[in-house]
Design a protein around this motif. Structure first.
Motif, PDB file in Angstrom:
ATOM      1  N   UNK A   1      63.294 -13.605  37.106  1.00 23.20           N
ATOM      2  CA  UNK A   1      62.006 -12.933  36.943  1.00 23.20           C
ATOM      3  C   UNK A   1      61.412 -12.556  38.299  1.00 23.20           C
ATOM      4  N   UNK A   2      61.521 -13.464  39.281  1.00 24.07           N
ATOM      5  CA  UNK A   2      61.002 -13.173  40.624  1.00 24.07           C
ATOM      6  C   UNK A   2      61.742 -11.991  41.244  1.00 24.07           C
ATOM      7  N   UNK A   3      63.064 -11.954  41.033  1.00 21.04           N
ATOM      8  CA  UNK A   3      63.852 -10.840  41.578  1.00 21.04           C
ATOM      9  C   UNK A   3      63.439  -9.516  40.934  1.00 21.04           C
ATOM     10  N   UNK A   4      63.175  -9.533  39.620  1.00 17.82           N
ATOM     11  CA  UNK A   4      62.730  -8.318  38.944  1.00 17.82           C
ATOM     12  C   UNK A   4      61.376  -7.856  39.466  1.00 17.82           C
ATOM     13  N   UNK A   5      60.466  -8.811  39.694  1.00 18.48           N
ATOM     14  CA  UNK A   5      59.143  -8.455  40.200  1.00 18.48           C
ATOM     15  C   UNK A   5      59.235  -7.862  41.597  1.00 18.48           C
ATOM     16  N   UNK A   6      60.109  -8.434  42.434  1.00 15.68           N
ATOM     17  CA  UNK A   6      60.285  -7.893  43.784  1.00 15.68           C
ATOM     18  C   UNK A   6      60.845  -6.473  43.738  1.00 15.68           C
ATOM     19  N   UNK A   7      61.854  -6.274  42.899  1.00 17.08           N
ATOM     20  CA  UNK A   7      62.431  -4.939  42.766  1.00 17.08           C
ATOM     21  C   UNK A   7      61.402  -3.928  42.259  1.00 17.08           C
ATOM     22  N   UNK A   8      60.573  -4.362  41.297  1.00 15.64           N
ATOM     23  CA  UNK A   8      59.535  -3.478  40.772  1.00 15.64           C
ATOM     24  C   UNK A   8      58.520  -3.121  41.862  1.00 15.64           C
ATOM     25  N   UNK A   9      58.122  -4.118  42.662  1.00 16.04           N
ATOM     26  CA  UNK A   9      57.165  -3.860  43.743  1.00 16.04           C
ATOM     27  C   UNK A   9      57.749  -2.905  44.774  1.00 16.04           C
TER      28      UNK A   9
END
Length: 326
Positions: A106-114
């Motif tokens: 989930x953290x990796x997805x949030x970073x990619x989205x940002x």
């Protein structure tokens, strides 16, 4: 401030603030009893360093546009394309496992989205286009000054709220880490340290909101009056400061230089060479970092305005005529 104008630069204020934060991040060993490497609340105090870095970078970008400097608005102040993507990583014990857990994923997805949003906004608001013929990236500002100030008013207080939520998360996570400490005594000791440093961190965050919101005075006026009172109580210590590096680009059409010459007979004049100020173009510039040559640096500002704006310069020349070595 005994150095007056010679010690009144933004990096001096930055050294004062970062130096004080170091006291919270790495306090005396007396407070690190039995825990020499890591403590449950370390992420809370280190959050202030990340907050300082954000304020420094964000405000430095904002002031370049609010100054209406044509060099910055024309995107000709440097060769780098506008809009940079930066990420921060916090070291954690242990090695990453595969497959990653749900939290890591989930953290990796949030970073990619940002990162994706930052890239999209940079391309949209700075009209980034690839010029295949010249093999370069063309860009221009795709918004007006009014649109920018309106956006700034809209995001300043939400950024404060986002910072508060981020800090609150770190504090709650630190409480959980304190409860996971083995032994009742050490659990109590960790909780006591957490309470002290979390209170100090919240206080530092609160007073930092006053100089941070200088970028938008309407947002600054909406802060709770108690925060202004706290800031006024510690302002003279410069624990928190406002930043905005290189607000206007100078020397675009050629940088003026002050040249000092001396003569014994008023006929033959000899230039006085400085140790670090640009002078002889055939001499390689000395490597001085991290030393800051204060006098040589002040000569730059003395050349940008009439002599009345640098009253120290008259005293400097007078002492040279007197032959004062110091």
């Amino acid at each position: 401030q005994v150095g007056q104008v010679f010690l009144y630069f933004q990096w001096d204020s930055l050294l004062l603030e970062a130096g004080f934060l170091a006291v919270l991040v790495a306090p005396l060993h007396l407070l690190k009893w039995r825990s020499t490497a890591w403590r449950p609340h370390d992420a809370v105090t280190f959050w202030l360093v990340r907050w300082l870095l954000f304020r420094l970078m964000f405000a430095s970008g904002v002031v370049k546009l609010t100054s209406r400097c044509p060099t910055w608005w024309g995107l000709t102040g440097g060769r780098a394309a506008p809009g940079a993507v930066a990420s921060s990583a916090a070291p954690a014990p242990g090695s990453p496992s595969w497959p990653p857990g749900a939290r890591s994923f989930l953290c990796a997805l949030l970073e990619l989205a940002a990162h994706g949003l930052l890239l999209y906004w940079s391309a949209h608001y700075f009209s980034l286009e690839v010029n295949w013929e010249k093999r370069q990236l063309d860009s221009k500002v795709a918004f007006t000054y009014h649109e920018f100030t309106t956006w700034l008013q809209a995001v300043t207080l939400p950024l404060v709220g986002l910072g508060f939520l981020s800090l609150s998360w770190e504090i709650l996570a630190a409480v959980y880490r304190c409860l996971c400490v083995r032994g009742c005594f050490w659990k109590l000791w960790a909780t006591l340290q957490w309470a002290v440093f979390a209170t100090a961190t919240m206080g530092m965050f609160a007073v930092s909101l006053v100089p941070f919101t200088y970028i938008d005075y309407q947002s600054n006026g909406k802060l709770w009056p108690g925060i202004h009172q706290m800031f006024n109580a510690v302002e003279r210590f410069q624990l928190v400061n406002s930043y905005g590096l290189f607000r206007r680009m100078t020397g675009v059409g050629g940088r003026p230089e002050v040249v000092l010459e001396g003569s014994y007979d008023q006929q033959t004049w000899t230039e006085i060479e400085f140790m670090y100020k640009p002078g002889n173009v055939s001499a390689a510039p000395p490597l001085v970092a991290p030393h800051q040559p204060r006098l040589d640096w002040q000569m730059w500002f003395a050349a940008l305005a009439p002599h009345s704006s640098s009253p120290w310069f008259t005293s400097f020349v007078y002492r040279l005529l007197q032959g004062k070595r110091d």
